[in-house]
Design a protein around this motif. Structure first.
Motif: not given
Lengths: 308, 308
Positions: A4-6, A13-20, A162-163, A266-271
């Motif tokens: 899980d990247l996200y 604990q709340p925290r932030t991750y960099e967008r990948k 993914r985003m 909401v448009y999501n990428a097919w991939s």
């Protein structure tokens, strides 16, 4: 637990991750269906406003379709109709989901080149509709919607990997700054805010009315707003507000007599199609998160929208 | 029942009455402490904004005083401290009343020539403080305040005879359009909206948190907003918003991290002092509606404010 990247709702604990992931997946601006200035603003802020996307006649026909769906809510698939949260007002329709499956007018709008070409260009892929809905914010008693990243929910509860998705809000009414417009925190799409708490079963039954898990930490939000800005676009009817799947947004309540209605796609990428939910919960129902999609959206020409 | 030019809460039908009192009681603009343009705007709209009324240093000292009152709320007269309405947040201070009696800093501001001269000029009379308070609108969870005319309450519940009072809101923080600023309906001060429903005993204990009687009819409000406009001033700290006692106003909730604080003073004409409540209820307590006032306000010079 899968890779899980996200990660979210798995720690105390709340925290932030960099967008990948990129915000703009394209390779350049040739054949860009929007101005390079708009594209640049979108990449920087995570949100852009395109005015005059639909003519007054088109808006009128969309409004007619929206009002008819609200008035005939009992003819729609029951679970797609969401009412206001308070007990006194639970006969008032707040949202209708899966509008591109329940109305030709909204099916045509969703597929229209005007909208879908922008999604294909930014996501650099074929696209499909992950979710669609009509949002009615009534006058006098419109309730607030607390800050959230859509991607956080779609990732944890729907298994969006993914985003690589974006939302378009088509304004069917003029907007007023005091009528509870959607607010965006500019630049917030570049961080993933990992939330605390566990997701209860069938959380969507509550969260569509009032989100209580997947809620970002107050200190993180304060920092985001100090770094970025709160942008609350109030463009006229016929405009489209486009925002990245990870842009933090929310809206205040509305005690003004002014109603606002928008159609949301909401448009999501097919991939980037859905896998199993990263939070380990049961898949949410089809009307909120489409999985039974056998092919990408086929762009409809301008003519076919007007015929709707 | 005594003679009543502005009956309210005595009928089951909402209606409006024409205003029977001037907005500006003065005879001309000689010695006008504000610009004639500001005065004209106030007469037309029922509200005006005066920027740069207090310097950054003065604002800082007012903020210090305001924060100290909030932090030491337990040292204040208990009934003057009002907390947020929801059970989870009822330890959060929303308002402190009678600040001109509990703080030298706010006593000086209330009496300052900068403010009180404007009240004396517009009301063309000696003045006194009918009510004063600090309003803290917290970030994230600030609640809405529904539309109301202050005069409606002051007349029915306090026995204020005529529309010859005005309010001044001194901004101690910068304001943001999405942080629940006070909204005014321009021109609404020219009609008295008579409300339905009866006033329960000790209504103030509820109404200070959430007003449920003295609530204007939705159709009347809609008509007022169609005729006038919603004005939601968001001036910087140090500004003063002045509005007529009968201007319809309210505010939305605030989910942004941005707090706002203002100090609020109501100046009533000396000749318009309180009688028995027109609604026939018991007088409200002194801290909300001052009756024990033995002389008009004496204007304090500029020097004495700065010394505060």
């Amino acid at each position: 637990m899968k890779d899980d990247l996200y990660p979210s709702r798995s720690s105390t604990q709340p925290r932030t991750y960099e967008r990948k992931d990129p915000v703009f997946y394209g390779k350049g601006t040739s054949n860009c269906p929007i101005s390079s200035q708009d594209l640049q603003g979108y990449i920087e802020n995570g949100v852009m406003v395109l005015e005059d996307m639909f003519s007054a006649e088109e808006v009128a026909s969309l409004q007619t379709a929206a009002n008819s769906m609200r008035q005939n809510a009992n003819t729609l698939q029951a679970e797609t109709v969401v009412t206001e949260p308070s007990a006194e007002r639970n006969d008032i329709v707040r949202s209708v989901f899966a509008i591109h499956q329940q109305s030709d007018v909204f099916a045509n709008i969703a597929a229209s080149e005007r909208l879908s070409d922008i999604a294909r260009f930014i996501l650099n892929d074929d696209v499909y509709i992950h979710q669609s809905r009509l949002n009615y914010k009534p006058g006098f008693h419109g309730k607030e919607f607390y800050w959230h990243s859509d991607f956080e929910t779609w990732h944890v509860e729907d298994g969006m990997p993914r985003m690589r998705a974006l939302s378009m809000s088509v304004m069917l009414t003029d907007n007023h700054s005091q009528a509870g417009p959607t607010m965006f925190v500019s630049g917030s799409h570049n961080s993933f805010v990992s939330c605390t708490g566990e997701t209860p079963d069938e959380n969507y039954k509550k969260s569509l009315k009032k989100q209580e898990v997947g809620v970002p930490d107050a200190d993180i939000l304060t920092h985001m707003v100090e770094t970025g800005n709160i942008i609350a676009p109030t463009p006229p009817a016929g405009s489209v507000v486009i925002f990245d799947c990870n842009t933090m947004h929310g809206s205040n309540g509305n005690i003004t007599p002014l109603e606002r209605t928008n159609a949301f796609f909401v448009y999501n990428a097919w991939s980037n199609r859905l896998t199993t939910p990263y939070g380990g919960t049961k898949e949410r129902p089809e009307f909120i998160a489409h999985r039974l999609v056998d092919r990408p959206l086929v762009a409809a020409s301008k003519k076919s929208i007007q015929a709707a």
